[in-house]
Structure formats: structure tokens, C-alpha cells
Design a protein around this motif. Structure first.
Motif, PDB file in Angstrom:
ATOM      1  N   ASP A 275      40.557  99.461  48.969  1.00  0.00           N
ATOM      2  CA  ASP A 275      39.385 100.253  48.578  1.00  0.00           C
ATOM      3  C   ASP A 275      39.276 101.543  49.382  1.00  0.00           C
ATOM      4  O   ASP A 275      38.697 102.523  48.918  1.00  0.00           O
ATOM      5  N   ALA A 276      39.842 101.535  50.598  1.00  0.00           N
ATOM      6  CA  ALA A 276      39.776 102.733  51.438  1.00  0.00           C
ATOM      7  C   ALA A 276      40.907 103.714  51.131  1.00  0.00           C
ATOM      8  O   ALA A 276      40.958 104.797  51.728  1.00  0.00           O
ATOM      9  N   GLY A 277      41.819 103.356  50.232  1.00  0.00           N
ATOM     10  CA  GLY A 277      42.848 104.292  49.796  1.00  0.00           C
ATOM     11  C   GLY A 277      44.205 104.146  50.454  1.00  0.00           C
ATOM     12  O   GLY A 277      45.091 104.979  50.225  1.00  0.00           O
ATOM     13  N   PHE A 278      44.404 103.104  51.244  1.00  0.00           N
ATOM     14  CA  PHE A 278      45.684 102.925  51.926  1.00  0.00           C
ATOM     15  C   PHE A 278      46.705 102.266  51.010  1.00  0.00           C
ATOM     16  O   PHE A 278      46.376 101.359  50.248  1.00  0.00           O
ATOM     17  N   GLY A 279      47.961 102.713  51.130  1.00  0.00           N
ATOM     18  CA  GLY A 279      49.024 102.127  50.332  1.00  0.00           C
ATOM     19  C   GLY A 279      49.905 101.186  51.123  1.00  0.00           C
ATOM     20  O   GLY A 279      50.763 100.507  50.554  1.00  0.00           O
ATOM     21  N   SER A 280      49.711 101.147  52.444  1.00  0.00           N
ATOM     22  CA  SER A 280      50.517 100.279  53.293  1.00  0.00           C
ATOM     23  C   SER A 280      49.723  99.870  54.519  1.00  0.00           C
ATOM     24  O   SER A 280      48.766 100.535  54.922  1.00  0.00           O
TER      25      SER A 280
ATOM     26  N   ALA B  40      50.709  83.602  60.017  1.00  0.00           N
ATOM     27  CA  ALA B  40      49.680  84.621  59.786  1.00  0.00           C
ATOM     28  C   ALA B  40      50.242  85.778  58.975  1.00  0.00           C
ATOM     29  O   ALA B  40      49.585  86.303  58.055  1.00  0.00           O
ATOM     30  N   THR B  41      51.461  86.203  59.292  1.00  0.00           N
ATOM     31  CA  THR B  41      52.071  87.326  58.583  1.00  0.00           C
ATOM     32  C   THR B  41      52.378  86.953  57.139  1.00  0.00           C
ATOM     33  O   THR B  41      52.152  87.753  56.219  1.00  0.00           O
ATOM     34  N   HIS B  42      52.873  85.750  56.915  1.00  0.00           N
ATOM     35  CA  HIS B  42      53.171  85.304  55.545  1.00  0.00           C
ATOM     36  C   HIS B  42      51.902  85.310  54.691  1.00  0.00           C
ATOM     37  O   HIS B  42      51.932  85.769  53.529  1.00  0.00           O
ATOM     38  N   ALA B  43      50.797  84.823  55.243  1.00  0.00           N
ATOM     39  CA  ALA B  43      49.534  84.825  54.501  1.00  0.00           C
ATOM     40  C   ALA B  43      49.084  86.251  54.199  1.00  0.00           C
ATOM     41  O   ALA B  43      48.611  86.554  53.091  1.00  0.00           O
ATOM     42  N   ALA B  44      49.245  87.148  55.182  1.00  0.00           N
ATOM     43  CA  ALA B  44      48.873  88.546  54.969  1.00  0.00           C
ATOM     44  C   ALA B  44      49.747  89.191  53.902  1.00  0.00           C
ATOM     45  O   ALA B  44      49.261  89.963  53.058  1.00  0.00           O
ATOM     46  N   VAL B  45      51.048  88.884  53.914  1.00  0.00           N
ATOM     47  CA  VAL B  45      51.975  89.444  52.927  1.00  0.00           C
ATOM     48  C   VAL B  45      51.605  88.978  51.528  1.00  0.00           C
ATOM     49  O   VAL B  45      51.595  89.782  50.573  1.00  0.00           O
ATOM     50  N   GLU B  46      51.315  87.698  51.374  1.00  0.00           N
ATOM     51  CA  GLU B  46      50.958  87.186  50.048  1.00  0.00           C
ATOM     52  C   GLU B  46      49.744  87.917  49.493  1.00  0.00           C
ATOM     53  O   GLU B  46      49.715  88.305  48.326  1.00  0.00           O
ATOM     54  N   TRP B  47      48.738  88.103  50.337  1.00  0.00           N
ATOM     55  CA  TRP B  47      47.541  88.817  49.870  1.00  0.00           C
ATOM     56  C   TRP B  47      47.872  90.284  49.594  1.00  0.00           C
ATOM     57  O   TRP B  47      47.501  90.834  48.549  1.00  0.00           O
ATOM     58  N   ALA B  48      48.570  90.938  50.527  1.00  0.00           N
ATOM     59  CA  ALA B  48      48.851  92.372  50.409  1.00  0.00           C
ATOM     60  C   ALA B  48      49.691  92.675  49.178  1.00  0.00           C
ATOM     61  O   ALA B  48      49.405  93.622  48.431  1.00  0.00           O
ATOM     62  N   HIS B  49      50.731  91.898  48.946  1.00  0.00           N
ATOM     63  CA  HIS B  49      51.578  92.145  47.778  1.00  0.00           C
ATOM     64  C   HIS B  49      50.800  91.939  46.478  1.00  0.00           C
ATOM     65  O   HIS B  49      51.063  92.626  45.478  1.00  0.00           O
ATOM     66  N   GLY B  50      49.840  91.022  46.496  1.00  0.00           N
ATOM     67  CA  GLY B  50      49.001  90.833  45.318  1.00  0.00           C
ATOM     68  C   GLY B  50      48.126  92.039  45.020  1.00  0.00           C
ATOM     69  O   GLY B  50      47.671  92.222  43.890  1.00  0.00           O
ATOM     70  N   GLN B  51      47.907  92.865  46.049  1.00  0.00           N
ATOM     71  CA  GLN B  51      47.104  94.093  45.889  1.00  0.00           C
ATOM     72  C   GLN B  51      47.969  95.340  45.754  1.00  0.00           C
ATOM     73  O   GLN B  51      47.439  96.455  45.720  1.00  0.00           O
ATOM     74  N   GLY B  52      49.278  95.162  45.730  1.00  0.00           N
ATOM     75  CA  GLY B  52      50.173  96.307  45.622  1.00  0.00           C
ATOM     76  C   GLY B  52      50.431  97.035  46.922  1.00  0.00           C
ATOM     77  O   GLY B  52      50.923  98.171  46.918  1.00  0.00           O
ATOM     78  N   LEU B  53      50.129  96.408  48.055  1.00  0.00           N
ATOM     79  CA  LEU B  53      50.326  97.033  49.351  1.00  0.00           C
ATOM     80  C   LEU B  53      51.728  96.755  49.896  1.00  0.00           C
ATOM     81  O   LEU B  53      52.237  95.639  49.775  1.00  0.00           O
ATOM     82  N   TRP B  54      52.321  97.755  50.510  1.00  0.00           N
ATOM     83  CA  TRP B  54      53.567  97.638  51.276  1.00  0.00           C
ATOM     84  C   TRP B  54      53.178  97.194  52.679  1.00  0.00           C
ATOM     85  O   TRP B  54      52.234  97.734  53.263  1.00  0.00           O
ATOM     86  N   ILE B  55      53.878  96.212  53.244  1.00  0.00           N
ATOM     87  CA  ILE B  55      53.405  95.656  54.516  1.00  0.00           C
ATOM     88  C   ILE B  55      54.517  95.592  55.560  1.00  0.00           C
ATOM     89  O   ILE B  55      55.643  95.189  55.279  1.00  0.00           O
ATOM     90  N   GLU B  56      54.149  96.005  56.755  1.00  0.00           N
ATOM     91  CA  GLU B  56      55.018  96.037  57.927  1.00  0.00           C
ATOM     92  C   GLU B  56      54.501  95.015  58.936  1.00  0.00           C
ATOM     93  O   GLU B  56      53.305  94.763  59.010  1.00  0.00           O
ATOM     94  N   ALA B  57      55.404  94.420  59.707  1.00  0.00           N
ATOM     95  CA  ALA B  57      55.013  93.500  60.774  1.00  0.00           C
ATOM     96  C   ALA B  57      55.822  93.832  62.020  1.00  0.00           C
ATOM     97  O   ALA B  57      56.669  94.741  62.008  1.00  0.00           O
ATOM     98  N   GLU B  58      55.562  93.100  63.092  1.00  0.00           N
ATOM     99  CA  GLU B  58      56.271  93.323  64.352  1.00  0.00           C
ATOM    100  C   GLU B  58      56.769  91.993  64.884  1.00  0.00           C
ATOM    101  O   GLU B  58      56.059  90.984  64.847  1.00  0.00           O
TER     102      GLU B  58
END
Length: 289
Positions: A96-101, A117-135
């Protein structure tokens, strides 16, 4: 021009170059990054960290809207990235704030907890069309913490562990710990290029270097030639801003109009942006392996 995404910028980057990603805190940061990128005729990523959101009393929208507006008026492609997010609530405000990743940071956790935690975040993010980075591993130096010793457990990213982490989490990019540290004010970091070579050979996702303000130019060039695709820079802008303002007010102690010294600070940041983008676009020779 229309907003682009971090993933698109990395995919479109030329050989022997990396996408520059600058952390912004104020409107002056945003304007300086865009101006510097336009001067260098190069795309750029505007990054807002969870710490920056906290500085703005937890309100993401004002700085995000300013960054979006500046990006849409820029003469070069600009992406918006939410950086070092530990809060799931903040993660869910990204779209909603306009971020793509988003860089989702669970690196402080033990490996299995980080992965879950990262896997759960990825599942949600990909469902929203977000590109996701982790460390994986710990770059160190965040929130005033000292950087990890080079030989401390977890201080460097293990290639075999990284391969499994990427496969099991589904992340689109991985920030790797190879010797840099966040918040460095001196450019004295020495990167482990042999480790980077192993990581680049083990992984099929873009590799990201955090804590790059403390890395000398030649080390950055070699890291880019060795496989780093995105380079995060924050403290270098703050050094430029603070130094320019300090010099301005030392010479003109009578000045109270912030527009005058912020103009100097913004110009110094823009110059730093343009220079560092040039470093990241310079071809380097890989170290002997």
C-alpha cells in the motif's frame, strides 16, 4: 518515469555492474539520490529502513509518498525498497505504501528460525507481487552493535548453508556476509573475495552487499566483478550530509535558515551518489583464484 522494481533493475543491469541502492531518511536524502542518479545517467533504488520508519514515529507513508513522487518525476528508472524489516506488520504495509521489494531480516535468529520466518514472509510477499531479499550470516553493525569478529560463528555466510536456505525459503536475492559492516564511518573493510566466489558459484539468485559505505572503491569494484548484483549504501550519505552542514555552519555561524545549509548537504549527498554509482559501473578484474 513510472516506478520500476528492484528485481527489474538487477535483471537489466549490464555485465560488470551492480545496482546501487541508497538508504534515505529525509526528503533531502531522496532528492539527492535521484539527482545523483540522474547525473550519472543510471537507475537507482531508494531504500527506507525500519530504523528510518521508527525515526518518523512509525509512520511509513509520508516518506514513502515523497520517494514515490520523486521517483515518478525522475529522468532515470527508480525503484522503492523497504530495507531490513523485522516487523511483520511493517512488511504488510509495503504494498500500500508503494514498495516493490522488501528485505526481510531474520538474520539475528538461529538458522532454522531464520528460515521459518523468512519462508513465511516470502509466501506472503510473493502473493502480493513483492520481490524479497533476505540475509544469511550477520553483516553486523546495526543499531549500534559492534561488527562480528571475522571468525565468530555465523559471522560469514556459508555457501552450502546458503544454497539450502535459498532453496527452502524461496527468496529472490540474498545479502551475504563477506566482511563488510553496517554504519562504518571509515572505508577500511576488507572483503573475503574467495568466499564471494564460492557463494556466487553455489547460488542462482542475485547476491547483495550490505554495509558498503565502509568498503573502499577497489574492493567494491572487485566484489561487483565477483558476483555482487546490488550494493546497499547508507552511512556514506550521512557522512556527506553532516560534513557539508558542519562546514557550512562553521563558516557562517550567523545562518539560521535551514534551506541554506540543507542545500549544501543535499548537494554533497548527490555528489556522493553519482561518484559511487560510477564505481559500481566500473569493470574490475577478478582476483586470482
Amino acid at each position: 518515469m513510472p516506478l520500476t522494481t528492484t528485481g527489474e533493475l538487477i535483471t537489466g543491469a549490464a555485465a560488470h555492474s551492480a545496482v546501487a541502492a541508497f538508504n534515505v531518511i529525509t526528503l533531502e536524502h531522496v532528492e539527492a539520490v535521484v539527482a545523483g542518479a540522474e547525473s550519472a545517467a543510471a537507475p537507482v533504488v531508494l531504500q527506507v529502513s525500519e530504523n528510518a520508519v521508527r525515526f518518523h514515529d512509525g509512520d511509513l507513508i509520508p516518506l514513502a509518498r515523497a520517494a514515490s513522487a520523486a521517483a515518478e518525476r525522475a529522468a532515470v528508472p527508480v525503484a522503492l525498497h523497504l530495507d531490513h524489516i523485522q516487523s511483520d506488520d511493517l512488511l504488510r504495509r509495503a504494498v500500500d505504501a508503494g514498495f516493490g521489494s522488501v528485505m526481510y531480516d531474520a538474520s539475528r535468529l538461529p538458522y532454522l528460525d531464520n528460515l521459518a520466518a523468512t519462508h513465511a514472509a516470502v509466501e506472503w510477499a510473493h502473493g502480493q507481487g513483492l520481490w524479497i531479499e533476505a540475509e544469511l550470516g550477520q553483516v553486523g553493525g546495526k543499531n549500534g552493535a559492534a561488527p562480528l569478529d571475522a571468525h565468530a560463528p555465523g559471522a560469514r555466510t556459508d555457501p552450502d548453508e546458503a544454497r539450502a536456505f535459498v532453496a527452502d525459503s524461496g527468496v529472490d536475492a540474498l545479502a551475504v556476509a563477506i566482511g563488510s559492516s553496517h554504519a562504518m564511518t571509515t572505508r577500511t573493510a576488507a572483503l573475503d573475495h574467495a568466499l564471494l566466489e564460492r557463494l556466487a558459484g553455489a547460488l542462482d539468485v542475485p547476491l547483495v552487499l550490505h554495509g558498503s559505505s565502509g568498503v573502499p572503491d577497489d574492493e567494491l569494484r572487485t566484489a561487483v566483478a565477483g558476483g555482487i548484483a546490488k550494493v546497499n549504501i547508507g552511512t556514506a550519505l550521512n557522512i556527506a550530509l553532516t560534513g557539508a552542514i558542519r562546514d557550512f555552519l562553521t563558516d557562517r555561524p550567523e545562518v539560521v535558515d535551514p534551506r541554506k545549509y540543507l542545500t549544501a548537504g543535499r548537494a554533497a549527498m548527490a555528489e556522493t551518489v553519482a561518484r559511487l554509482i560510477g564505481v559500481l559501473r566500473t569493470e574490475a578484474v577478478l582476483p586470482p583464484g
